[in-house]
Motif scaffolding. Structure first.
Motif, short mmCIF file in Angstrom:
data_model
loop_
_atom_site.label_atom_id
_atom_site.label_comp_id
_atom_site.label_asym_id
_atom_site.label_seq_id
_atom_site.Cartn_x
_atom_site.Cartn_y
_atom_site.Cartn_z
N UNK B 187 0.82 -1.22 0.00
CA UNK B 187 0.00 0.00 0.00
C UNK B 187 0.85 1.26 0.00
N UNK B 188 1.92 1.27 0.80
CA UNK B 188 2.82 2.43 0.80
C UNK B 188 3.42 2.67 -0.58
N UNK B 189 3.84 1.61 -1.24
CA UNK B 189 4.44 1.79 -2.58
C UNK B 189 3.43 2.39 -3.55
N UNK B 190 2.17 1.96 -3.45
CA UNK B 190 1.16 2.53 -4.34
C UNK B 190 0.90 4.00 -3.99
N UNK B 191 0.89 4.32 -2.69
CA UNK B 191 0.69 5.71 -2.28
C UNK B 191 1.80 6.60 -2.83
N UNK B 192 3.04 6.10 -2.76
CA UNK B 192 4.19 6.86 -3.26
C UNK B 192 4.10 7.06 -4.77
N UNK B 193 3.77 6.02 -5.49
CA UNK B 193 3.70 6.11 -6.95
C UNK B 193 2.62 7.11 -7.39
N UNK B 194 1.48 7.06 -6.70
CA UNK B 194 0.37 7.98 -7.02
C UNK B 194 0.80 9.42 -6.76
N UNK B 195 1.44 9.67 -5.61
CA UNK B 195 1.86 11.03 -5.27
C UNK B 195 2.93 11.53 -6.24
N UNK B 196 3.85 10.66 -6.61
CA UNK B 196 4.90 11.06 -7.56
C UNK B 196 4.28 11.45 -8.90
N UNK B 197 3.38 10.63 -9.39
CA UNK B 197 2.73 10.89 -10.68
C UNK B 197 1.94 12.19 -10.61
N UNK B 198 1.22 12.39 -9.52
CA UNK B 198 0.39 13.60 -9.39
C UNK B 198 1.22 14.85 -9.14
N UNK B 199 2.47 14.69 -8.75
CA UNK B 199 3.31 15.88 -8.51
C UNK B 199 4.01 16.35 -9.78
N UNK B 200 3.78 15.66 -10.88
CA UNK B 200 4.37 16.06 -12.17
C UNK B 200 3.78 17.40 -12.62
N UNK B 201 4.63 18.40 -12.79
CA UNK B 201 4.16 19.73 -13.18
C UNK B 201 4.31 19.96 -14.68
N UNK B 202 4.81 18.98 -15.38
CA UNK B 202 5.24 19.25 -16.76
C UNK B 202 4.42 18.48 -17.79
#
Lengths: 303, 303
Positions: B187-202
């Protein structure tokens, strides 16, 4: 053509091996590396015809020089050898940070050669020539950040060479955009993987509970500590910016879990899913574009 | 032997396909799925002999039932069908959270059959039978959390079956340890992946700058939003705990970048490298152990 590769680690070594695959009978590949064993190994494997631990004659004769050095080592090498390059040689840098490199090497630009800054978006967790493989560049991104002094025809030559080696997409951009984007796609991802790995409280037992997700997210936690400490420091301000962005998103997700806010959680999951799918779609589209670019042999301008 | 699989999504469908590969001529596989098209597709593909949208006759005849349902759906299904299972049937659950499931289904345990709780550590980003593949289980972890009422010989039967299907390591543990570990590895790995993807500004430009690290870390950001919202909620307290642990490590790293503390940075990188290498070593060692376990056909005790 005489080709020199400086630094036969994973990056330089993979260039040696990739060039070995595509070279013409009249081309020769030379190596410069501080480690004699590496040079012997590369020569005995038939990848280079001759190697030197410190440049004596190689740079003076090379038409193309590929630098496989860390940013700091790149600076030291240029300072020492800036006047030894052959007239009109093309030098291709492959280091990971551009703005600070440009500043650092400002006074060490080889006056008689054309130094082109670039960055292959590929690597390996393990270090050294033994782990180098030309295939790591297959379909990978390559970023070029030309400067005013670069000759147009040299940039075009390098773009063609990179596609011939097997890179999937060569993008021409600025040192600023390069550094900002790399902070996000490369340094932040390594920071996350390291923190995830170090937050493991279970160690020996963890392996029994992992699926592909944990393996994927921690693969790059096995990291070349000196190289990455250097890259983190040299791209510090952009890295701190994207760390903040990531933390903001991570906190949104944590708050939703904390408050049992399922609607927000689902929204965040939908957003990330849509974005991840779009990444794949644009990957496909750009590959289609690339075919056109290769045929026209023109520059693939990004900015 | 009559085998029923309930829910022909990626998990259930992959069991259908894996069982299809290893079944004896006298075995028959049946499917229960709310979607008739899925049932038709599975039957036309020769994977099941017969399917029902709602159980009519299948459960009454099945010696082995594999449940490919989300935890919530599992509860609803058991409530409705708890008395329809064949006497002495073995039922294998495959859902992702154990403690809350046990509590939820407490009063719906099929009295005449043996319900064994388990969790395959494998999956796919895409949903549905079309994306199911028996190969996703090859070398994967499977976690079993037996309860007092489970018969020893049934557990042994399931362990053997799972190894025959191709799982790399079957671990027997408790619902508590399962949930705590899964919060971290999954679950933590999925939370991290989601946050990383959503933090993409470009967004559109990002694809040109990515290497394998970004692709690896965001692959699971393409996520089944309903399933994972459910899993996050049902394992909320453990998830919040590992989120805190991760944040603590991430903050250490951020502070080192902020303060230009290269020594700490290198220390953190060395720690994560050592741990990631140890993960691979213990993976290898456990695989050696597994061979022994398979020969002895004994239980692979973790706790």
């Amino acid at each position: 053509m005489e080709i020199a590769v400086v630094g036969l680690g994973v990056i330089g070594g993979s260039f040696v091996k990739a060039l070995h695959e595509i070279k013409q009978p009249e081309d020769s590949i030379y190596g410069i590396d501080i480690d004699q064993t590496t040079l012997d190994f590369a020569r005995e494997g038939g990848y280079i015809v001759y190697g030197e631990q410190k440049n004596e004659t190689i740079l003076q004769e090379a038409d193309l020089v590929i630098m496989g050095l860390y940013p700091e080592a790149m600076k030291v090498f240029l300072k020492e050898h800036m006047n030894e390059f052959k007239k009109d040689a093309i030098i291709l840098d492959t280091s990971g940070v551009k703005q600070i490199l440009l500043k650092d090497i400002e006074t060490y630009f080889p006056p008689q050669a054309d130094l082109i800054l670039g960055h292959p978006m590929a690597g390996r967790e393990s270090r050294g020539f033994a782990y180098a493989e030309g295939t790591i560049y297959k379909n990978a991104n390559f970023l070029l950040t030309p400067i005013e002094s670069n000759k147009e025809e040299n940039i075009e030559y390098i773009v063609d060479l990179l596609y011939e080696i097997g890179f999937g997409r060569v993008t021409i951009t600025t040192p600023e955009i390069h550094d900002e984007m790399i902070a996000f796609t490369s340094q932040l991802t390594h920071a996350i993987a390291v923190a995830l790995m170090n937050s493991d409280q279970y160690e020996d037992e963890t392996i029994r509970f992992v699926g592909d997700s944990y393996r994927d997210l921690t693969r790059i936690a096995n990291i070349n500590e000196n190289l990455w400490a250097e890259l983190f420091m040299e791209n510090r301000s952009y890295l701190l910016k994207v760390i903040e962005q990531f933390k903001e998103e991570f906190t949104k997700l944590e708050a939703a879990v904390e408050k049992e806010d399922v609607a927000t959680l689902i929204e965040l999951f939908q957003k990330s899913s849509k974005r991840r799918q779009a990444l794949e779609t644009s990957d496909y589209k750009l590959n289609k574009e690339r075919e056109k670019i290769q045929i026209e042999k023109s520059r693939n301008d990004f900015v």
